[in-house]
Enzyme design. Structure first.
Site, PDB file in Angstrom:
ATOM      1  N   CYS A   4      11.057  47.414 -47.413  1.00 15.20           N
ATOM      2  CA  CYS A   4      10.006  46.399 -47.556  1.00 15.20           C
ATOM      3  C   CYS A   4       9.714  46.164 -49.032  1.00 15.20           C
ATOM      4  CB  CYS A   4       8.740  46.859 -46.829  1.00 15.20           C
ATOM      5  SG  CYS A   4       7.325  45.804 -47.172  1.00 15.20           S
ATOM      6  N   CYS A   7       6.154  47.141 -50.123  1.00 14.98           N
ATOM      7  CA  CYS A   7       6.017  48.593 -50.242  1.00 14.98           C
ATOM      8  C   CYS A   7       6.635  49.065 -51.559  1.00 14.98           C
ATOM      9  CB  CYS A   7       6.705  49.307 -49.078  1.00 14.98           C
ATOM     10  SG  CYS A   7       5.745  49.302 -47.543  1.00 14.98           S
ATOM     11  N   ASP A  30       2.173  36.134 -57.502  1.00 11.22           N
ATOM     12  CA  ASP A  30       3.281  35.647 -56.684  1.00 11.22           C
ATOM     13  C   ASP A  30       4.417  35.206 -57.611  1.00 11.22           C
ATOM     14  OD1 ASP A  30       3.461  34.388 -53.515  1.00 11.22           O
ATOM     15  OD2 ASP A  30       4.942  33.721 -54.998  1.00 11.22           O
ATOM     16  N   HIS A  46       1.802  50.136 -45.111  1.00  8.52           N
ATOM     17  CA  HIS A  46       2.587  49.054 -44.512  1.00  8.52           C
ATOM     18  C   HIS A  46       2.135  48.749 -43.088  1.00  8.52           C
ATOM     19  CE1 HIS A  46       6.188  46.566 -43.770  1.00  8.52           C
ATOM     20  NE2 HIS A  46       5.914  46.909 -42.518  1.00  8.52           N
ATOM     21  N   ASN A  86      -0.434  34.162 -43.776  1.00  9.88           N
ATOM     22  CA  ASN A  86       0.594  33.670 -42.858  1.00  9.88           C
ATOM     23  C   ASN A  86       0.967  34.807 -41.911  1.00  9.88           C
ATOM     24  OD1 ASN A  86       0.604  31.255 -44.289  1.00  9.88           O
ATOM     25  ND2 ASN A  86       2.236  31.951 -45.658  1.00  9.88           N
ATOM     26  N   GLY A  92       4.786  30.849 -40.711  1.00 10.15           N
ATOM     27  CA  GLY A  92       5.431  30.702 -42.012  1.00 10.15           C
ATOM     28  C   GLY A  92       5.555  31.990 -42.802  1.00 10.15           C
ATOM     29  N   HIS A  97       4.971  42.271 -44.563  1.00 12.21           N
ATOM     30  CA  HIS A  97       3.999  43.287 -44.985  1.00 12.21           C
ATOM     31  C   HIS A  97       2.737  42.476 -45.211  1.00 12.21           C
ATOM     32  CE1 HIS A  97       2.952  46.977 -47.682  1.00 12.21           C
ATOM     33  NE2 HIS A  97       1.886  46.166 -47.685  1.00 12.21           N
ATOM     34  N   HIS A  99      -0.222  40.371 -46.233  1.00 10.34           N
ATOM     35  CA  HIS A  99      -0.692  39.985 -47.564  1.00 10.34           C
ATOM     36  C   HIS A  99      -1.625  38.789 -47.457  1.00 10.34           C
ATOM     37  CE1 HIS A  99       3.192  38.032 -46.777  1.00 10.34           C
ATOM     38  NE2 HIS A  99       2.726  36.980 -47.439  1.00 10.34           N
ATOM     39  N   HIS A 101      -2.802  35.594 -49.546  1.00 11.07           N
ATOM     40  CA  HIS A 101      -2.582  34.709 -50.698  1.00 11.07           C
ATOM     41  C   HIS A 101      -3.943  34.310 -51.268  1.00 11.07           C
ATOM     42  CE1 HIS A 101       1.748  33.593 -49.869  1.00 11.07           C
ATOM     43  NE2 HIS A 101       1.394  33.995 -48.659  1.00 11.07           N
TER      44      HIS A 101
HETATM   45  P1  AMP Z   1       4.629  34.564 -46.925  1.00 13.27           P
HETATM   46  O1  AMP Z   1       5.370  33.285 -46.659  1.00 13.27           O
HETATM   47  O2  AMP Z   1       3.174  34.469 -46.589  1.00 13.27           O
HETATM   48  O3  AMP Z   1       5.318  35.757 -46.308  1.00 13.27           O
HETATM   49  O4  AMP Z   1       4.641  34.724 -48.496  1.00 13.27           O
HETATM   50  C1  AMP Z   1       5.483  35.584 -49.184  1.00 13.27           C
HETATM   51  C2  AMP Z   1       5.233  35.354 -50.645  1.00 13.27           C
HETATM   52  O5  AMP Z   1       5.787  36.444 -51.359  1.00 13.27           O
HETATM   53  C3  AMP Z   1       5.873  34.073 -51.208  1.00 13.27           C
HETATM   54  O6  AMP Z   1       4.853  33.252 -51.769  1.00 13.27           O
HETATM   55  C4  AMP Z   1       6.835  34.593 -52.275  1.00 13.27           C
HETATM   56  O7  AMP Z   1       6.906  33.759 -53.402  1.00 13.27           O
HETATM   57  C5  AMP Z   1       6.254  35.960 -52.596  1.00 13.27           C
HETATM   58  N1  AMP Z   1       7.189  36.954 -53.109  1.00 13.27           N
HETATM   59  C6  AMP Z   1       8.394  37.303 -52.580  1.00 13.27           C
HETATM   60  N2  AMP Z   1       8.956  38.273 -53.325  1.00 13.27           N
HETATM   61  C7  AMP Z   1       8.095  38.561 -54.323  1.00 13.27           C
HETATM   62  C8  AMP Z   1       8.108  39.475 -55.411  1.00 13.27           C
HETATM   63  N3  AMP Z   1       9.137  40.321 -55.628  1.00 13.27           N
HETATM   64  N4  AMP Z   1       7.048  39.496 -56.255  1.00 13.27           N
HETATM   65  C9  AMP Z   1       6.008  38.658 -56.057  1.00 13.27           C
HETATM   66  N5  AMP Z   1       5.940  37.770 -55.052  1.00 13.27           N
HETATM   67  C10 AMP Z   1       6.959  37.711 -54.189  1.00 13.27           C
HETATM   68 ZN    ZN Z   2       5.677  47.210 -46.621  1.00 14.77          ZN
END
Ligand code: AMP
Ligand code: ZN
Length: 107
Positions: A4, A7, A30, A46, A86, A92, A97, A99, A101
């Site tokens: 992950c 993680c 992000d 997680h 999301n 989407g 994991h 999160h 936004h």
């Molecule tokens: P979601 O569509 O809600 O799962 O959003 C995942 C978010 O994680 C997206 O906005 C990506 O740009 C962001 N993301 C993916 N990998 C990384 C990373 N290594 N560091 C920071 N943000 C990330």
């Molecule tokens: Zn995780």
């Protein structure tokens, strides 16, 4: 969870620009921002999504929500911000994991 990405960010195996951290959560920029300020607040523990949260996660989720405006203000969003969670492929979600936004532009 070993594969992950969030993680790995939480354990510092993968770099990120961290703007807030405590024992239970981490907030970082992000990598592909959709707004001038775009942060992700994640629990260090997680779990895949809001749909996977268990009753024992209720205090943690409450703490995270209470932390959002403080983190947003420190990031220049005292004038307001958007939050988005999301959940699942239909919602989407791309990184499984949980999160939150935090998005906005300083005004
Ligand atoms: P979601 O569509 O809600 O799962 O959003 C995942 C978010 O994680 C997206 O906005 C990506 O740009 C962001 N993301 C993916 N990998 C990384 C990373 N290594 N560091 C920071 N943000 C990330
Ligand atoms: Zn995780």
């Amino acid at each position: 969870m070993t594969d992950c990405i969030f993680c790995k960010i939480a354990t510092k195996e993968i770099p990120a620009t961290v703007v807030y951290e405590d024992g239970e959560m981490l907030c970082f920029k992000d990598i592909n921002p959709a707004a001038p300020v775009h942060l992700l607040l994640v629990p260090k523990e997680h779990f895949d999504s809001l749909a996977h949260a268990q009753p024992e996660h209720e205090p943690l989720l409450g703490k995270m929500m209470m932390k959002v405006p403080k983190i947003a203000e420190a990031a220049g969003l005292a004038g307001g911000f958007k939050t988005q969670i999301n959940t699942g492929k239909g919602g989407g979600q791309e990184v499984f994991h949980l999160h939150i936004h935090i998005l906005g532009r300083p005004v």
